[in-house]
Design a protein around this motif. Structure first.
Motif, PDB file in Angstrom:
ATOM      1  N   ASN A   1       0.810  -1.216   0.000  1.00 20.03           N
ATOM      2  CA  ASN A   1       0.000   0.000   0.000  1.00 20.03           C
ATOM      3  C   ASN A   1       0.843   1.266   0.000  1.00 20.03           C
ATOM      4  O   ASN A   1       0.302   2.366  -0.127  1.00 20.03           O
ATOM      5  CB  ASN A   1      -0.926   0.017   1.225  1.00 20.03           C
ATOM      6  N   GLU A   2       2.167   1.106   0.178  1.00 17.38           N
ATOM      7  CA  GLU A   2       3.014   2.276   0.232  1.00 17.38           C
ATOM      8  C   GLU A   2       3.559   2.657  -1.134  1.00 17.38           C
ATOM      9  O   GLU A   2       4.294   3.620  -1.261  1.00 17.38           O
ATOM     10  CB  GLU A   2       4.181   2.030   1.195  1.00 17.38           C
ATOM     11  N   THR A   3       3.210   1.905  -2.160  1.00 17.68           N
ATOM     12  CA  THR A   3       3.689   2.222  -3.505  1.00 17.68           C
ATOM     13  C   THR A   3       3.112   3.547  -3.972  1.00 17.68           C
ATOM     14  O   THR A   3       1.901   3.750  -3.939  1.00 17.68           O
ATOM     15  CB  THR A   3       3.272   1.115  -4.495  1.00 17.68           C
ATOM     16  N   ALA A   4       3.961   4.460  -4.376  1.00 15.38           N
ATOM     17  CA  ALA A   4       3.498   5.777  -4.830  1.00 15.38           C
ATOM     18  C   ALA A   4       2.981   5.673  -6.261  1.00 15.38           C
ATOM     19  O   ALA A   4       3.676   5.186  -7.139  1.00 15.38           O
ATOM     20  CB  ALA A   4       4.651   6.777  -4.756  1.00 15.38           C
ATOM     21  N   VAL A   5       1.772   6.125  -6.472  1.00 13.09           N
ATOM     22  CA  VAL A   5       1.175   6.111  -7.802  1.00 13.09           C
ATOM     23  C   VAL A   5       1.233   7.517  -8.376  1.00 13.09           C
ATOM     24  O   VAL A   5       0.704   8.459  -7.779  1.00 13.09           O
ATOM     25  CB  VAL A   5      -0.297   5.631  -7.749  1.00 13.09           C
ATOM     26  N   PRO A   6       1.898   7.702  -9.522  1.00 12.26           N
ATOM     27  CA  PRO A   6       1.993   9.039 -10.111  1.00 12.26           C
ATOM     28  C   PRO A   6       0.605   9.602 -10.411  1.00 12.26           C
ATOM     29  O   PRO A   6      -0.296   8.876 -10.835  1.00 12.26           O
ATOM     30  CB  PRO A   6       2.778   8.800 -11.413  1.00 12.26           C
ATOM     31  N   ALA A   7       0.443  10.898 -10.170  1.00 10.62           N
ATOM     32  CA  ALA A   7      -0.840  11.553 -10.430  1.00 10.62           C
ATOM     33  C   ALA A   7      -0.841  12.097 -11.857  1.00 10.62           C
ATOM     34  O   ALA A   7      -0.062  12.994 -12.194  1.00 10.62           O
ATOM     35  CB  ALA A   7      -1.057  12.676  -9.428  1.00 10.62           C
ATOM     36  N   LEU A   8      -1.703  11.542 -12.695  1.00 12.40           N
ATOM     37  CA  LEU A   8      -1.858  12.051 -14.057  1.00 12.40           C
ATOM     38  C   LEU A   8      -3.022  13.033 -14.098  1.00 12.40           C
ATOM     39  O   LEU A   8      -4.028  12.852 -13.416  1.00 12.40           O
ATOM     40  CB  LEU A   8      -2.123  10.900 -15.035  1.00 12.40           C
ATOM     41  N   THR A   9      -2.869  14.076 -14.903  1.00 11.46           N
ATOM     42  CA  THR A   9      -3.959  15.033 -15.077  1.00 11.46           C
ATOM     43  C   THR A   9      -5.084  14.369 -15.875  1.00 11.46           C
ATOM     44  O   THR A   9      -4.863  13.339 -16.531  1.00 11.46           O
ATOM     45  CB  THR A   9      -3.471  16.269 -15.835  1.00 11.46           C
TER      46      THR A   9
END
Length: 227
Positions: A158-166
């Motif tokens: 759950n700590e995996t960072a997911v990039p925020a796409l516009t």
């Protein structure tokens, strides 16, 4: 072949890398007798192919992987570094997960097995040059299986960072996954043709990807899109 594909590009400067003589001759004949391609060189080793990449501008690399002096993945990496607009297609008997993923990570945007016949090869090249990623069905299964395994692991981390796409980048990555060309994306999203590559570069940066196949793979792996 449809009209749209036939108008994508003409005189595709192509380098073929294959060490098996009968296969090399068959593939060379297909490319040489096709009026939309110029066969710049036919090589049988990594060294020969690297020399050609240093000396000649090319649009397309068609390469085997297991070569006498190394792996075709080395040639794909060199091409991606030195001629970034060129495309690379693998034609190989190798279909194991590690090899497939290494080839895609190196920059391959197409992957066919050596059972492809003449129409399949030409159609695949046209798809590749139009911005799509042609792959054999068994290769697709390898990628789907890997995606499934990675998605299972991602649920455990759950700590995996997911990039925020516009929102616009989300539209673009969905379009890439569906195989749309830059022109088709611009038309569908009603944006300029010059804007699409900007969004795609941002997506590549956020997903740490270097090509379409890798971007779609990472987006699916991270749960940004579902295939």
């Amino acid at each position: 072949m449809n009209t749209e594909q036939n108008t994508v590009v003409r005189h595709i400067r192509t380098v073929l890398v294959e060490d098996d003589t009968p296969v090399r001759e068959r593939l060379a004949h297909i490319i040489e007798t096709w009026d939309q391609a110029d066969l710049v060189a036919v090589c049988s080793t990594v060294a020969e192919a690297n020399d050609i990449i240093d000396a000649e501008p090319i649009n397309l690399l068609v390469t085997d992987l297991k070569l006498p002096d190394g792996n075709g993945i080395e040639v794909i990496r060199k091409l991606a570094k030195q001629q970034r607009d060129a495309q690379a297609m693998v034609i190989s008997v190798l279909a194991d997960e590690r090899t497939v993923l290494e080839a895609i990570e190196a920059g391959a945007t197409g992957y066919l097995l050596k059972d492809a016949d003449t129409p399949d090869l030409i159609e695949s090249i046209l798809d590749l040059m139009a911005g799509r990623s042609p792959i054999s069905s068994s290769i697709a299964r390898v990628l789907v299986r890997r995606l499934s395994d990675d998605n299972k692991m991602s649920h455990l981390d759950n700590e995996t960072a997911v990039p925020a796409l516009t929102p616009r980048e989300m539209d673009i990555i969905w379009g890439i996954a569906k195989g749309f060309t830059y022109g088709e994306l611009a038309e569908r999203l009603k944006i300029s043709h010059q804007t699409v590559p900007v969004h795609i570069r941002n997506i590549y940066r956020k997903l740490q990807a270097s090509n379409r196949s890798e971007a779609v793979y990472e987006a699916a792996r991270l749960g940004i899109i579902r295939l």
